[in-house]
Design an enzyme around this catalytic site. Structure first.
Site, short mmCIF file in Angstrom:
data_model
loop_
_atom_site.label_atom_id
_atom_site.label_comp_id
_atom_site.label_asym_id
_atom_site.label_seq_id
_atom_site.Cartn_x
_atom_site.Cartn_y
_atom_site.Cartn_z
N CYS A 65 -15.47 36.01 67.60
CA CYS A 65 -14.11 36.07 68.86
C CYS A 65 -14.25 34.96 68.71
O CYS A 65 -14.43 33.86 68.78
CB CYS A 65 -14.75 36.75 69.71
SG CYS A 65 -12.95 37.41 70.76
N ASP A 67 -12.51 34.03 71.75
CA ASP A 67 -12.38 33.67 72.39
C ASP A 67 -12.99 32.39 72.92
O ASP A 67 -13.93 32.04 72.62
CB ASP A 67 -13.83 34.75 73.17
CG ASP A 67 -13.87 34.72 74.43
OD1 ASP A 67 -13.53 33.35 75.33
OD2 ASP A 67 -13.28 35.49 75.68
N HIS A 121 -18.88 38.99 71.57
CA HIS A 121 -19.56 38.61 73.26
C HIS A 121 -19.46 39.99 74.05
O HIS A 121 -18.61 40.16 74.18
CB HIS A 121 -19.13 37.47 73.56
CG HIS A 121 -17.88 37.18 73.76
ND1 HIS A 121 -16.65 37.74 75.38
CD2 HIS A 121 -17.00 37.32 73.08
CE1 HIS A 121 -15.81 37.66 74.87
NE2 HIS A 121 -15.74 37.87 73.49
N CYS A 124 -15.73 41.29 75.79
CA CYS A 124 -14.94 40.52 75.62
C CYS A 124 -13.68 41.76 75.60
O CYS A 124 -13.73 43.09 76.02
CB CYS A 124 -15.03 41.40 73.77
SG CYS A 124 -14.35 40.88 72.19
CO CO Z 1 -14.01 38.93 72.19
#
Ligand code: CO
Length: 240
Positions: A65, A67, A121, A124
């Site tokens: 991701c 992130d 994760h 998310c």
């Molecule tokens: Co995420």
């Protein structure tokens, strides 16, 4: 913002000064951070960058991701040169995504990676957004892939009443589906016809502990693809 400022479309003078200063400071911190990083590396090994510049031979492709809290190297305790990385919102692997396919093809066929890891994760934001009915704009088109994962597993997910648990279960199911999606690609299937050392794994990073959970969905052959997804070799098709 005053009406006068709104009319002119300008930012109030006092705010603009402090905003610009903070912006400059955060930018300068990046350049300084780089300087510090280089100094530390060179102190540890004067030849560090000379060696790094010679080439890469990572054994791992990380598809994670975007992130900011799940950086591939830090999470796995690896160094530059050890992990080839592709990241997008909610680690989605779509077979029409030229970006993902190009990374996958290069990693599998040129770098000859041994492990492909789809790393989601818990918590998310992309998965949480996909679970809601809210519109977020352009990203809705991307998140719809995750809504499709929800539809595939709605029977299980609809029984979970706690919202956080529901999001986290969809995080897991999404990773499993993306592992499956990667295995369906001709890139991975052709590699399996040629070599026995390519595995596709599904992981979840727990942001509360930092620890990785292996979902146990590792694939190393097309045996479980089922339906119409298992591909014959190109030579077999040519015979017909
Ligand atoms: Co995420």
């Amino acid at each position: 913002m005053s009406n006068e400022n709104k009319k002119n479309g300008s930012i109030p003078a006092i705010d603009a000064g402090s905003v610009k200063l903070a912006q400059k400071q955060s930018y300068d911190a990046l350049i300084q951070g780089n300087s510090n990083w280089v100094a530390t590396r060179v102190k540890e090994d004067p030849e560090y960058f000379t060696k790094l510049a010679k080439g890469q031979s990572p054994e791992v492709l990380w598809i994670g991701c975007s992130d900011s809290r799940v950086p591939a190297n830090e999470v796995t305790g690896t160094k530059p040169g050890e992990v080839f990385v592709h990241r997008n919102i909610a680690n989605v692997c779509v077979h029409s995504d030229m970006n993902m396919l190009s990374v996958l093809d290069y990693a599998v066929n040129v770098l000859k990676v041994k492990h492909i890891i789809v790393a989601g994760h818990y918590g998310c934001g992309g998965v949480a957004a996909a679970l809601s009915n809210k519109q977020f704009g352009l990203i809705d088109n991307w998140l719809r892939h995750i809504k499709d994962v929800y539809r595939l597993h709605s029977h299980e997910l609809d029984r979970i009443t706690d919202e956080t648990q529901k999001i986290n279960r969809l995080v897991e199911l999404n990773v499993s589906e993306q592992v499956y999606n990667l295995c369906k690609t001709s890139i991975v299937q052709n590699a399996w016809m040629e070599r026995a050392d390519l595995q596709v794994h599904g992981w979840i990073v727990n942001l509360n502990s930092g620890l990785i959970k292996d979902l146990g969905v590792t694939s190393s052959s097309p045996n479980n693809l089922g339906y119409v997804y298992e591909l014959n070799s190109v030579e077999t098709i040519a015979e017909h």
